[in-house]
Scaffold this motif. Sequence first.
Motif, short mmCIF file in Angstrom:
data_model
loop_
_atom_site.label_atom_id
_atom_site.label_comp_id
_atom_site.label_asym_id
_atom_site.label_seq_id
_atom_site.Cartn_x
_atom_site.Cartn_y
_atom_site.Cartn_z
N GLU A 24 0.83 -1.21 0.00
CA GLU A 24 0.00 0.00 0.00
C GLU A 24 0.87 1.25 0.00
N PHE A 99 -3.96 4.89 -7.22
CA PHE A 99 -4.70 5.14 -5.99
C PHE A 99 -5.96 4.28 -5.90
N ASP A 100 -6.55 3.92 -7.05
CA ASP A 100 -7.66 2.96 -7.02
C ASP A 100 -7.19 1.62 -6.47
N SER A 103 -6.76 1.72 -2.81
CA SER A 103 -8.06 1.63 -2.13
C SER A 103 -8.49 0.17 -1.98
N SER A 106 -6.36 -1.42 0.63
CA SER A 106 -6.70 -0.92 1.96
C SER A 106 -7.97 -1.58 2.50
N VAL A 107 -9.00 -1.70 1.66
CA VAL A 107 -10.25 -2.35 2.08
C VAL A 107 -9.99 -3.81 2.42
N THR A 131 -15.42 0.33 -6.42
CA THR A 131 -14.33 1.17 -6.92
C THR A 131 -14.64 1.65 -8.33
#
Length: 347
Positions: A24, A99-100, A103, A106-107, A131
């Motif tokens: 990440e 950045f997608d 995300s 991160s999820v 997303t």
Amino acid sequence: MSVERSENLESLIGSALSAIRNLETQIAILGEDVGRLTAEFSQERAKVQQEREEKDIFYSLETGTPYVVAAPDTIELRAMEKDLIDSALRASTLERRLFDFVSVLSVSRRQFESDGELPDIDSASDIALRTARVQAQEDERRRFAREIHDGPAQAFANAIIGLEFVERAIKMGDNDKPIPALDEIERIKGSLREGLTEIRRFIFDLRPTMLQDRGLIATIEHYIATYRSILPLNVELHTVDHVPRLTHDQELTAFRVIQESLHNSTKYARASQVAVNIAIRDDSSITVSIRDDGRGFEPDQVSAHTMGGSGIKGMCERAELVGGAVTVKSSPGQGTCINLVLPLVHS
């Protein structure tokens, strides 16, 4: 032995979480680096544009033309400006994709931390779909930003250049020489009118409120009539007398697909004629096809960062979200056909 294996498993879980966190962080740093590069491309483009505009104004005044014309020695500057715009677009797309991906990671990591499990295939698909919804919104905002840059913003920029030309022409003029300011003022007025027309079109494009009030067909008829009045494109509309009521999201999807297709036909395909057909198929679905006589392309070679590529991708994602599908048929020199199929909602 079982305690040792359990401890080993916990250690591996911790290592997996650490690896996801590190990934990440690394990708986020890459995204920030690409973002800075995007800004640098944009700043350099602004400098090149300013230098090119100064040369155009100086050349026009020196040669005594009644309006601003392109200076012969700005060919390289114009090519450089185009390359910088294309590079900024590619970098911006890469930044967004990075950045997608962050995300999604991160999820997934948060679920791993809270539930002790990574998302399965179905959950991962759900994350990707959420997303994609956000990404589709961002893609549309960026597309409108680019249209505003190429449309009204460019018209206003040209008007500013024209006013600078008029100002310098007046300062350089004398009583014995006619000042070519009036001709340039007329051109500026025309440029501002074009910008105002484009802004009005964007307002309608952003929020087609007619969909709720008058339905899909009336909205499309109005949009195409407006399109014909402001752009040199022959657009034909063929539709059935009655279209069963679709959901609001389906109607908005059909409108956006037509809107994006006409935009691509004008800007990228350089078409002179477009046919929009709306038909009912087997009482189970509605089809919307948009066919142009433009220069065509190879669909397999279109990516999200190429001109028009993000629009095609956005159309496909929009259709999928409302249970429909978009297909693209095209080849160089043979025009393009965009086909949308939406399931009918039976009460």
